[in-house]
Design a protein around this motif. Structure first.
Motif, PDB file in Angstrom:
ATOM      1  N   ALA A  50       0.881  -1.186   0.000  1.00 26.07           N
ATOM      2  CA  ALA A  50       0.000   0.000   0.000  1.00 26.07           C
ATOM      3  C   ALA A  50       0.904   1.217   0.000  1.00 26.07           C
ATOM      4  O   ALA A  50       2.076   1.122   0.388  1.00 26.07           O
ATOM      5  N   VAL A  51       0.341   2.339  -0.410  1.00 32.51           N
ATOM      6  CA  VAL A  51       1.138   3.566  -0.317  1.00 32.51           C
ATOM      7  C   VAL A  51       1.069   4.125   1.107  1.00 32.51           C
ATOM      8  O   VAL A  51       2.037   4.633   1.645  1.00 32.51           O
ATOM      9  N   GLY A  52      -0.106   3.998   1.756  1.00 34.23           N
ATOM     10  CA  GLY A  52      -0.259   4.444   3.143  1.00 34.23           C
ATOM     11  C   GLY A  52       0.413   3.447   4.072  1.00 34.23           C
ATOM     12  O   GLY A  52       0.448   2.248   3.780  1.00 34.23           O
TER      13      GLY A  52
ATOM     14  N   ALA B 174      -8.781   8.763   1.139  1.00 33.66           N
ATOM     15  CA  ALA B 174      -7.448   8.701   1.756  1.00 33.66           C
ATOM     16  C   ALA B 174      -7.442   7.706   2.920  1.00 33.66           C
ATOM     17  O   ALA B 174      -7.201   6.512   2.718  1.00 33.66           O
ATOM     18  N   ARG B 175      -7.757   8.189   4.118  1.00 31.74           N
ATOM     19  CA  ARG B 175      -7.877   7.303   5.275  1.00 31.74           C
ATOM     20  C   ARG B 175      -9.075   7.771   6.098  1.00 31.74           C
ATOM     21  O   ARG B 175      -9.254   8.982   6.317  1.00 31.74           O
ATOM     22  N   GLY B 176      -9.861   6.817   6.584  1.00 30.85           N
ATOM     23  CA  GLY B 176     -11.104   7.124   7.284  1.00 30.85           C
ATOM     24  C   GLY B 176     -10.959   8.097   8.444  1.00 30.85           C
ATOM     25  O   GLY B 176     -11.719   9.075   8.538  1.00 30.85           O
TER      26      GLY B 176
ATOM     27  N   PRO C 122     -16.117   0.066  -0.832  1.00 31.01           N
ATOM     28  CA  PRO C 122     -15.318  -0.747   0.100  1.00 31.01           C
ATOM     29  C   PRO C 122     -13.801  -0.619  -0.122  1.00 31.01           C
ATOM     30  O   PRO C 122     -13.132  -1.591  -0.431  1.00 31.01           O
ATOM     31  N   HIS C 123     -13.262   0.568   0.049  1.00 34.65           N
ATOM     32  CA  HIS C 123     -11.811   0.830  -0.064  1.00 34.65           C
ATOM     33  C   HIS C 123     -11.221   0.228  -1.350  1.00 34.65           C
ATOM     34  O   HIS C 123     -10.368  -0.661  -1.298  1.00 34.65           O
ATOM     35  N   ILE C 124     -11.709   0.744  -2.487  1.00 31.19           N
ATOM     36  CA  ILE C 124     -11.259   0.204  -3.778  1.00 31.19           C
ATOM     37  C   ILE C 124     -10.519   1.250  -4.614  1.00 31.19           C
ATOM     38  O   ILE C 124     -10.430   1.124  -5.836  1.00 31.19           O
ATOM     39  N   GLY C 125      -9.998   2.277  -3.942  1.00 27.69           N
ATOM     40  CA  GLY C 125      -9.330   3.371  -4.671  1.00 27.69           C
ATOM     41  C   GLY C 125      -8.315   2.896  -5.696  1.00 27.69           C
ATOM     42  O   GLY C 125      -8.248   3.422  -6.810  1.00 27.69           O
ATOM     43  N   SER C 126      -7.526   1.906  -5.344  1.00 27.55           N
ATOM     44  CA  SER C 126      -6.457   1.466  -6.253  1.00 27.55           C
ATOM     45  C   SER C 126      -6.817   0.162  -6.972  1.00 27.55           C
ATOM     46  O   SER C 126      -5.959  -0.473  -7.582  1.00 27.55           O
ATOM     47  N   ALA C 127      -8.090  -0.211  -6.895  1.00 28.91           N
ATOM     48  CA  ALA C 127      -8.463  -1.558  -7.347  1.00 28.91           C
ATOM     49  C   ALA C 127      -8.728  -1.695  -8.843  1.00 28.91           C
ATOM     50  O   ALA C 127      -9.831  -2.046  -9.263  1.00 28.91           O
TER      51      ALA C 127
ATOM     52  N   THR D  24      -3.203  -2.126 -11.579  1.00 30.30           N
ATOM     53  CA  THR D  24      -2.550  -1.438 -10.463  1.00 30.30           C
ATOM     54  C   THR D  24      -2.318  -2.354  -9.278  1.00 30.30           C
ATOM     55  O   THR D  24      -1.251  -2.330  -8.663  1.00 30.30           O
ATOM     56  N   ARG D  25      -3.303  -3.187  -8.949  1.00 25.94           N
ATOM     57  CA  ARG D  25      -3.104  -4.070  -7.798  1.00 25.94           C
ATOM     58  C   ARG D  25      -1.951  -5.043  -8.052  1.00 25.94           C
ATOM     59  O   ARG D  25      -1.213  -5.391  -7.137  1.00 25.94           O
ATOM     60  N   LEU D  26      -1.782  -5.463  -9.320  1.00 21.66           N
ATOM     61  CA  LEU D  26      -0.649  -6.333  -9.635  1.00 21.66           C
ATOM     62  C   LEU D  26       0.662  -5.561  -9.451  1.00 21.66           C
ATOM     63  O   LEU D  26       1.617  -6.063  -8.862  1.00 21.66           O
ATOM     64  N   LYS D  27       0.678  -4.321  -9.942  1.00 17.36           N
ATOM     65  CA  LYS D  27       1.899  -3.504  -9.788  1.00 17.36           C
ATOM     66  C   LYS D  27       2.223  -3.301  -8.314  1.00 17.36           C
ATOM     67  O   LYS D  27       3.377  -3.308  -7.916  1.00 17.36           O
ATOM     68  N   MET D  28       1.183  -3.098  -7.493  1.00 18.38           N
ATOM     69  CA  MET D  28       1.421  -2.912  -6.049  1.00 18.38           C
ATOM     70  C   MET D  28       2.066  -4.159  -5.444  1.00 18.38           C
ATOM     71  O   MET D  28       3.032  -4.082  -4.682  1.00 18.38           O
ATOM     72  N   ALA D  29       1.532  -5.322  -5.816  1.00 22.33           N
ATOM     73  CA  ALA D  29       2.059  -6.580  -5.255  1.00 22.33           C
ATOM     74  C   ALA D  29       3.503  -6.804  -5.708  1.00 22.33           C
ATOM     75  O   ALA D  29       4.356  -7.212  -4.919  1.00 22.33           O
TER      76      ALA D  29
HETATM   77  C1  DGY Z   1      -3.066   2.572  -0.150  1.00 24.28           C
HETATM   78  O1  DGY Z   1      -2.266   2.026  -0.931  1.00 24.28           O
HETATM   79  O2  DGY Z   1      -2.710   3.135   0.870  1.00 24.28           O
HETATM   80  C2  DGY Z   1      -4.483   2.521  -0.535  1.00 24.28           C
HETATM   81  O3  DGY Z   1      -5.324   2.924   0.477  1.00 24.28           O
HETATM   82  C3  DGY Z   1      -4.842   1.150  -1.058  1.00 24.28           C
HETATM   83  O4  DGY Z   1      -5.652   1.383  -2.124  1.00 24.28           O
END
Ligand code: DGY
Length: 318
Positions: free
Chosen positions: A75-77, A237-239, A284-289, A293-298
């Motif tokens: 995650a970036v956060g 961002a964050r709740g 449901p927290h899908i900003g980067s979904a 992108t999710r593959l790049k994150m992993a």
């Molecule tokens: C993050 O990477 O922090 C995001 O909240 C995940 O999508």
């Protein structure tokens, strides 16, 4: 012998393959929410930990990792990790910046437009068989083009949101402790103002700041009172940056017009009353979904993990 690493959740096969070449992997037993107890137990002989934003990696967990060299957050956060303590123990902490910027900015706009034009509400109405013909006053929303956008936090994602605002001919103001250089402000068409002014003058307020002790409940009752009655608040961002109870009250009292949320204060719990309000869109927290992108994150998290266990300085240190 290969170094051992702990993965709290399953990853995409491509990322697993990458890690397998360099390390012996152990997974947590449940893919949903591994308990802290399980992480503590399994981390003991591991040199690397790859975790998600839902895993709380606090002092107790880190202290249990006697051989730990790197904590790679997918995650970036990274507010789920006690970074200061990890650093005091000489452990690298990494995140996945950059790869999710555009995707999260896209979702910000999806949410903003959905609230402004009441898309989910109109969809529910249509599916319920209640569309009996065109009417002049059916689902009147808020105009987006030409309006005032306020961006809280002009980091990578905030800037990508501002770029998209140009297509909507919007005027853009922002708050950020670090101002952009004037030349960049001009290019992006943004102007820095105080938080109070941003809240007073914006038709749309969108949050893109990290969660820190300074930004906890940054938007609460006082701030809602400053906002326009027609204003829409977006949080991807964050709740905990938003006081969720104060938000419910602002929406119920029509102190603001609507809200779009992708994140929650006590995620995955959601303030019960929000679920019953029509002037809020909930995701449901899908900003980067996106798949890409999710593959790049992993893959980014996997590379950071490998660099860390090999004693190299990882690319994405926080
Ligand atoms: C993050 O990477 O922090 C995001 O909240 C995940 O999508």
């Amino acid at each position: 012998m290969k170094p051992k690493v702990l993965l709290t959740h399953q990853l995409f096969p491509e990322a697993i393959e990458l890690i397998k070449k360099e390390a012996e992997i152990e997974f947590c037993s449940s893919d949903h929410s591994p308990s802290k107890k399980e992480i503590i137990q399994k981390i003991k002989d591991k040199q690397g930990l790859l975790c998600l934003l839902v895993d709380t990696i606090d002092q107790e967990v880190i202290a249990a990792g006697q051989q730990l060299k790197v904590i790679a957050n997918c995650a970036v956060g990274y507010n789920n990790i006690d970074v200061e303590y990890a650093h005091s123990r000489g452990i690298y902490v990494t995140n996945t910046p950059g790869v999710l910027t555009e995707t999260t900015a896209d979702l910000t706009w999806a949410l903003l437009l959905a609230v402004a034009r009441r898309v989910p509400e109109a969809d529910r109405f249509t599916r319920a068989g209640r569309f009996t013909g065109w009417r002049l006053d059916l689902f009147l929303g808020q105009e987006v083009t030409g309006k005032q956008l306020g961006i809280i936090g002009l980091g990578r994602i905030g800037r990508a949101v501002a770029e998209r605002a140009q297509g909507f001919k919007m005027k853009v103001i922002y708050t950020d402790p670090r101002p952009l250089p004037e030349e960049e402000e001009r290019k992006l068409g943004v102007k820095r103002v105080s938080l109070d002014d941003l809240l007073k003058y914006s038709d749309f307020v969108t949050i893109h700041t990290a969660l820190t002790p300074q930004t906890y409940h940054l938007i609460s009752a006082r701030e809602f009172a400053l906002m326009k009655k027609e204003a829409i608040l977006i949080n991807v961002a964050r709740g905990p940056v938003v006081d969720e109870k104060a938000l419910v009250e602002a929406l119920e009292k029509k102190q603001i017009w609507g809200a779009g949320l992708d994140v929650y204060e006590r995620e995955p719990l959601i303030e019960e009353k929000l679920l019953r309000l029509d002037n809020v869109v909930l995701l449901p927290h899908i900003g980067s979904a996106s798949r890409e992108t999710r593959l790049k994150m992993a893959l980014t998290a996997a590379k950071n993990l490998i660099q860390g266990i090999q004693g190299k300085k990882p690319d994405n240190l926080v």
